[in-house]
Design a protein around this motif. Structure first.
Motif, PDB file in Angstrom:
ATOM      1  N   GLY A 166      27.117  64.880  56.545  1.00 48.02           N
ATOM      2  CA  GLY A 166      28.038  63.857  57.012  1.00 48.02           C
ATOM      3  C   GLY A 166      29.162  63.607  56.039  1.00 48.02           C
ATOM      4  N   LEU A 167      29.779  62.445  56.183  1.00 47.02           N
ATOM      5  CA  LEU A 167      30.924  62.052  55.374  1.00 47.02           C
ATOM      6  C   LEU A 167      30.685  60.686  54.752  1.00 47.02           C
ATOM      7  CD1 LEU A 167      33.859  63.111  57.733  1.00 47.02           C
ATOM      8  CD2 LEU A 167      33.100  64.292  55.656  1.00 47.02           C
ATOM      9  N   VAL A 168      31.250  60.516  53.568  1.00 44.83           N
ATOM     10  CA  VAL A 168      31.224  59.238  52.867  1.00 44.83           C
ATOM     11  C   VAL A 168      32.668  58.809  52.625  1.00 44.83           C
ATOM     12  CG1 VAL A 168      30.509  57.994  50.801  1.00 44.83           C
ATOM     13  CG2 VAL A 168      29.063  59.807  51.723  1.00 44.83           C
ATOM     14  N   GLY A 169      32.966  57.558  52.880  1.00 47.31           N
ATOM     15  CA  GLY A 169      34.291  57.018  52.597  1.00 47.31           C
ATOM     16  C   GLY A 169      34.175  55.636  51.993  1.00 47.31           C
ATOM     17  N   MET A 170      35.055  55.318  51.070  1.00 45.39           N
ATOM     18  CA  MET A 170      35.040  53.992  50.458  1.00 45.39           C
ATOM     19  C   MET A 170      36.448  53.585  50.049  1.00 45.39           C
ATOM     20  SD  MET A 170      33.187  54.721  46.778  1.00 45.39           S
ATOM     21  CE  MET A 170      31.708  55.334  47.562  1.00 45.39           C
ATOM     22  N   ILE A 171      36.654  52.298  50.085  1.00 48.93           N
ATOM     23  CA  ILE A 171      37.919  51.715  49.663  1.00 48.93           C
ATOM     24  C   ILE A 171      37.603  50.404  48.960  1.00 48.93           C
ATOM     25  CG2 ILE A 171      38.252  50.585  51.900  1.00 48.93           C
ATOM     26  CD1 ILE A 171      41.267  50.964  51.499  1.00 48.93           C
ATOM     27  N   MET A 172      38.278  50.141  47.845  1.00 49.63           N
ATOM     28  CA  MET A 172      37.986  48.926  47.097  1.00 49.63           C
ATOM     29  C   MET A 172      39.240  48.372  46.445  1.00 49.63           C
ATOM     30  SD  MET A 172      35.821  50.589  43.934  1.00 49.63           S
ATOM     31  CE  MET A 172      35.574  48.965  43.229  1.00 49.63           C
ATOM     32  N   TYR A 173      39.271  47.048  46.373  1.00 47.57           N
ATOM     33  CA  TYR A 173      40.371  46.295  45.760  1.00 47.57           C
ATOM     34  C   TYR A 173      39.906  45.772  44.408  1.00 47.57           C
ATOM     35  CZ  TYR A 173      43.654  42.427  44.954  1.00 47.57           C
ATOM     36  OH  TYR A 173      44.563  41.566  44.406  1.00 47.57           O
ATOM     37  N   THR A 174      40.642  46.101  43.346  1.00 41.60           N
ATOM     38  CA  THR A 174      40.262  45.689  41.992  1.00 41.60           C
ATOM     39  C   THR A 174      41.424  45.078  41.213  1.00 41.60           C
ATOM     40  OG1 THR A 174      40.756  47.903  41.122  1.00 41.60           O
ATOM     41  CG2 THR A 174      38.491  47.487  41.852  1.00 41.60           C
ATOM     42  N   LYS A 175      42.518  44.754  41.887  1.00 41.28           N
ATOM     43  CA  LYS A 175      43.702  44.288  41.172  1.00 41.28           C
ATOM     44  C   LYS A 175      43.493  42.926  40.518  1.00 41.28           C
ATOM     45  CE  LYS A 175      48.725  43.973  41.688  1.00 41.28           C
ATOM     46  NZ  LYS A 175      49.862  44.138  42.624  1.00 41.28           N
ATOM     47  N   LYS A 176      42.749  42.052  41.186  1.00 41.06           N
ATOM     48  CA  LYS A 176      42.495  40.730  40.632  1.00 41.06           C
ATOM     49  C   LYS A 176      41.418  40.808  39.565  1.00 41.06           C
ATOM     50  CE  LYS A 176      41.559  35.937  41.961  1.00 41.06           C
ATOM     51  NZ  LYS A 176      41.266  35.007  43.081  1.00 41.06           N
ATOM     52  N   HIS A 177      41.642  40.152  38.433  1.00 36.41           N
ATOM     53  CA  HIS A 177      40.743  40.239  37.288  1.00 36.41           C
ATOM     54  C   HIS A 177      39.353  39.715  37.648  1.00 36.41           C
ATOM     55  CE1 HIS A 177      39.523  40.479  33.151  1.00 36.41           C
ATOM     56  NE2 HIS A 177      39.250  39.186  33.110  1.00 36.41           N
ATOM     57  N   ASN A 178      38.329  40.530  37.313  1.00 43.26           N
ATOM     58  CA  ASN A 178      36.921  40.161  37.509  1.00 43.26           C
ATOM     59  C   ASN A 178      36.570  39.870  38.964  1.00 43.26           C
ATOM     60  OD1 ASN A 178      36.391  40.522  34.814  1.00 43.26           O
ATOM     61  ND2 ASN A 178      36.510  38.355  34.294  1.00 43.26           N
ATOM     62  N   PHE A 179      37.242  40.566  39.870  1.00 44.85           N
ATOM     63  CA  PHE A 179      36.955  40.427  41.295  1.00 44.85           C
ATOM     64  C   PHE A 179      37.104  41.789  41.960  1.00 44.85           C
ATOM     65  CE2 PHE A 179      38.420  39.958  45.672  1.00 44.85           C
ATOM     66  CZ  PHE A 179      37.445  39.130  46.199  1.00 44.85           C
ATOM     67  N   MET A 180      36.121  42.156  42.782  1.00 43.26           N
ATOM     68  CA  MET A 180      36.161  43.419  43.524  1.00 43.26           C
ATOM     69  C   MET A 180      35.736  43.165  44.959  1.00 43.26           C
ATOM     70  SD  MET A 180      34.307  46.016  40.853  1.00 43.26           S
ATOM     71  CE  MET A 180      34.582  45.838  39.092  1.00 43.26           C
ATOM     72  N   ALA A 181      36.352  43.886  45.872  1.00 43.44           N
ATOM     73  CA  ALA A 181      35.984  43.794  47.287  1.00 43.44           C
ATOM     74  C   ALA A 181      36.292  45.128  47.947  1.00 43.44           C
ATOM     75  CB  ALA A 181      36.743  42.667  47.977  1.00 43.44           C
ATOM     76  N   GLY A 182      35.493  45.484  48.947  1.00 39.08           N
ATOM     77  CA  GLY A 182      35.722  46.751  49.634  1.00 39.08           C
ATOM     78  C   GLY A 182      34.598  47.065  50.593  1.00 39.08           C
ATOM     79  N   ILE A 183      34.507  48.340  50.963  1.00 37.00           N
ATOM     80  CA  ILE A 183      33.467  48.775  51.898  1.00 37.00           C
ATOM     81  C   ILE A 183      33.152  50.243  51.652  1.00 37.00           C
ATOM     82  CG2 ILE A 183      35.118  49.429  53.704  1.00 37.00           C
ATOM     83  CD1 ILE A 183      33.048  48.370  55.749  1.00 37.00           C
TER      84      ILE A 183
END
Length: 304
Positions: free
Chosen positions: A192-209
């Motif tokens: 299969g396939l794996v995909g991910m995207i994440m936001y790290t611009k804000k200090h000490n905060f991460m979000a994604g899927i």
């Protein structure tokens, strides 16, 4: 003599000497000795100030290192080698329980899916991930599902790119039918396939899927084909001294059987050194096949 006594009161913590001896000094000799004490006072004060500054800088550096360790521990695309041991304890609603001990190795490298294909752009790298589960499950009413042994092994590779706001990556994944019991695995070779995207611009905060989709391409003809997807949205907030909270439930959608699992999860963790962290995360299944079931995850993470 009053001046000498006043100096002694000020200098005594740094230079504890006999007061009577100093008070007997007269004339030029006494003034020279007072000047000597003043110089010693300045040196002692400078040494004390230097010690305080060094201690403060060391403490700040240590806190920064531990905070960075916490960020690396929760970041799925952190460019550090990770070795993780994660026991998951599940209590199924109505009947049954399971212990799933997952051993995970995550290795980043400078290459395009293979180490010998070197990209010129330093913002491009790859991440290899190997998961080996060992399961033990018991059911009171369905003894045929009781088993202990090795589960199916998963290997994935992600080609990632750094951006101004975070990271994005995708790549292939393989599933190996390594289960030692039919009830602990699918009996099928999957890809299969794996995909991910994440936001790290804000200090000490991460979000994604993180998304993974698997299909059957070979395996036992007596076993049904596999066609399922996992979706893992995540939010991580990192605090000082290495503490962090996390929301990262893994939702599973079995397209072949029409089953799905949607949990709610909130975890708490801490980095104890620059290369060691741990977290605990209770989870409650709110919808799907195992609705009203509980899961407790504990993760021990080492980084190199």
């Amino acid at each position: 003599m009053i001046i000498v006594e006043d100096l002694l009161k000020l200098l005594y913590p740094f230079y504890p000497i006999n007061r009577k001896k100093i008070c007997n000094f007269k004339g030029q000799r006494g003034l020279e000795f007072i000047h000597k004490l003043i110089r010693m006072k300045k040196r002692a004060s400078l040494a004390l100030l230097s010690f305080i500054l060094l201690s403060f800088c060391f403490a700040q550096d240590q806190h920064a290192t531990i905070t960075q360790a916490a960020a690396n521990a929760v970041n799925p695309l952190a460019q550090v080698i990770k070795f993780q041991i994660q026991p998951n304890y599940s209590i199924f609603h109505g009947d049954g329980q399971q212990i799933n001990l997952v051993t995970r190795i995550i290795t980043p490298y400078h290459g395009i899916l293979l180490p010998f294909f070197k990209p010129k752009n330093e913002k491009i790298f790859s991440m290899a991930r190997l998961e080996v589960p060992i399961l033990s499950q018991t059911y009171d009413s369905l003894s045929s599902l009781n088993a202990t042994g090795l589960g199916d092994i998963t290997l994935s590779e992600v080609l990632a790119v750094k951006t101004s706001w975070g990271k994005i990556g995708a790549g292939p994944a393989l599933g190996f039918p390594a289960a030692t019991s039919p009830v602990l695995g699918s009996g099928k070779w999957t890809a299969g396939l794996v995909g991910m995207i994440m936001y790290t611009k804000k200090h000490n905060f991460m979000a994604g899927i993180v998304l993974q989709q698997f299909f059957t391409y070979a395996g036992s003809p007596s076993r049904p084909p596999s066609n399922y997807m996992t979706a893992q949205p995540f939010i991580y907030v990192i605090f000082t001294k290495g503490y962090f909270i996390m929301i990262n439930p893994i939702c599973t959608f079995d397209w072949q059987k029409g089953n799905y699992t949607i949990p709610l999860a909130l975890g708490f963790g801490k980095a104890f050194a620059k290369n060691v962290s741990a977290y605990i995360m209770p989870e409650y299944i709110v919808s799907g096949l195992n609705k009203k079931s509980f899961v407790i995850q504990f993760n021990l993470n080492t980084m190199f």
